[in-house]
Design an enzyme around this catalytic site. Sequence first.
Site, PDB file in Angstrom:
ATOM      1  N   GLY A   1       0.706  -1.233   0.006  1.00 40.71           N
ATOM      2  CA  GLY A   1       0.039  -0.027   0.043  1.00 40.71           C
ATOM      3  C   GLY A   1       0.823   1.209   0.096  1.00 40.71           C
TER       4      GLY A   1
ATOM      5  N   ARG B   1      -5.737   0.812  -6.156  1.00 40.03           N
ATOM      6  CA  ARG B   1      -4.709   1.284  -5.684  1.00 40.03           C
ATOM      7  C   ARG B   1      -4.180   2.527  -6.649  1.00 40.03           C
ATOM      8  NH1 ARG B   1      -2.291  -1.971  -2.032  1.00 40.03           N
ATOM      9  NH2 ARG B   1      -2.496  -4.490  -2.315  1.00 40.03           N
TER      10      ARG B   1
ATOM     11  N   ASP C   1      -4.001   0.797  11.327  1.00 35.22           N
ATOM     12  CA  ASP C   1      -5.609   0.582  11.503  1.00 35.22           C
ATOM     13  C   ASP C   1      -5.310   0.204  13.154  1.00 35.22           C
ATOM     14  OD1 ASP C   1      -7.981  -0.205  11.719  1.00 35.22           O
ATOM     15  OD2 ASP C   1      -7.955  -1.531   9.993  1.00 35.22           O
ATOM     16  N   THR C   2      -5.529  -1.234  13.438  1.00 29.12           N
ATOM     17  CA  THR C   2      -5.503  -1.714  14.582  1.00 29.12           C
ATOM     18  C   THR C   2      -3.873  -1.684  15.220  1.00 29.12           C
ATOM     19  OG1 THR C   2      -4.806  -3.861  14.044  1.00 29.12           O
ATOM     20  CG2 THR C   2      -7.104  -3.473  14.079  1.00 29.12           C
TER      21      THR C   2
ATOM     22  N   LYS D   1      -5.832   5.459  12.100  1.00 29.33           N
ATOM     23  CA  LYS D   1      -7.321   5.400  12.576  1.00 29.33           C
ATOM     24  C   LYS D   1      -7.111   5.132  14.091  1.00 29.33           C
ATOM     25  CE  LYS D   1      -9.077   2.798   8.583  1.00 29.33           C
ATOM     26  NZ  LYS D   1      -9.765   1.610   8.094  1.00 29.33           N
TER      27      LYS D   1
HETATM   28  P1  5GP Z   1      -3.365  -3.070  11.055  1.00 26.86           P
HETATM   29  O1  5GP Z   1      -4.726  -3.379  11.633  1.00 26.86           O
HETATM   30  O2  5GP Z   1      -2.603  -4.084  11.285  1.00 26.86           O
HETATM   31  O3  5GP Z   1      -2.822  -1.506  11.641  1.00 26.86           O
HETATM   32  O4  5GP Z   1      -3.487  -2.666   9.533  1.00 26.86           O
HETATM   33  C1  5GP Z   1      -2.960  -3.928   8.453  1.00 26.86           C
HETATM   34  C2  5GP Z   1      -3.135  -3.747   7.037  1.00 26.86           C
HETATM   35  O5  5GP Z   1      -4.615  -3.512   6.713  1.00 26.86           O
HETATM   36  C3  5GP Z   1      -2.666  -2.128   6.806  1.00 26.86           C
HETATM   37  O6  5GP Z   1      -1.251  -2.124   6.534  1.00 26.86           O
HETATM   38  C4  5GP Z   1      -3.591  -1.948   5.432  1.00 26.86           C
HETATM   39  O7  5GP Z   1      -2.795  -2.567   4.438  1.00 26.86           O
HETATM   40  C5  5GP Z   1      -4.791  -2.632   5.602  1.00 26.86           C
HETATM   41  N1  5GP Z   1      -5.763  -1.633   6.142  1.00 26.86           N
HETATM   42  C6  5GP Z   1      -6.189  -1.359   7.438  1.00 26.86           C
HETATM   43  N2  5GP Z   1      -7.173  -0.394   7.346  1.00 26.86           N
HETATM   44  C7  5GP Z   1      -7.355  -0.384   5.627  1.00 26.86           C
HETATM   45  C8  5GP Z   1      -8.228   0.375   5.256  1.00 26.86           C
HETATM   46  O8  5GP Z   1      -9.131   1.485   5.524  1.00 26.86           O
HETATM   47  N3  5GP Z   1      -8.475   0.264   3.827  1.00 26.86           N
HETATM   48  C9  5GP Z   1      -7.398  -0.491   3.060  1.00 26.86           C
HETATM   49  N4  5GP Z   1      -7.685  -0.569   1.770  1.00 26.86           N
HETATM   50  N5  5GP Z   1      -6.512  -1.156   3.693  1.00 26.86           N
HETATM   51  C10 5GP Z   1      -6.677  -1.116   5.311  1.00 26.86           C
END
Ligand code: 5GP
Length: 178
Positions: free
Chosen positions: A48, A168, A106-107, A134
């Site tokens: 991403g 993308r 995100d998480t 987030k």
């Molecule tokens: P994490 O939850 O581990 O912080 O995020 C994991 C991955 O999920 C991120 O690196 C990203 O690739 C994907 N991700 C999280 N939130 C979103 C979102 O709102 N949109 C998209 N397209 N991918 C997301």
Amino acid sequence: MDNIRILDKEFKLFITEEQIQETVREMALRMNQELKGKKVFLIGILNGCFMFVSDLVRNLDFDCTITFLKLASYQGTSSTGKVKRLIGLNEDIKDQTVVILEDIVDTGTTLDFIQKQLKGYEPAEIKVATLLYKPEACRQDVPLDYVGMEIPDDFVVGYGLDYNGFGRNLRQIYTVIE
Ligand code: 5GP
């Protein structure tokens, strides 16, 4: 185009190209001020981050090397099933200043995992820059040094971020319409 469809979902325009570019420039400005004089090892986390990294680095004026890592999942033998590992790090980052470049936190699970892995290579310090964050979704205590924008806990696509592999290439960021 304010509304778009990708596969089975509708999305609406959320962050314009101009807002993204302005945000990236502001992030670069802060990084230029704070990282000046250091030799910095930039690590983009694929897939991403590719657009963000490409726009960000054009605005950086300190000495840096740039590489990309990918988080690969493979089926482990343990009962937990999926095991993740970082692939692509061939350079020596010992005693270096490392900046992880993420498109979105995100998480926080992915970033937490990456940081723990990279600490094993004994860099001098690890900083994190993420275009999007987030706060409501984040479950991990991961310090973020450079945050472009805080956004609500909704699914977004565009500017490198995908929905099932698509979207993308969009220049703007769109949010899902429930
Ligand atoms: P994490 O939850 O581990 O912080 O995020 C994991 C991955 O999920 C991120 O690196 C990203 O690739 C994907 N991700 C999280 N939130 C979103 C979102 O709102 N949109 C998209 N397209 N991918 C997301």
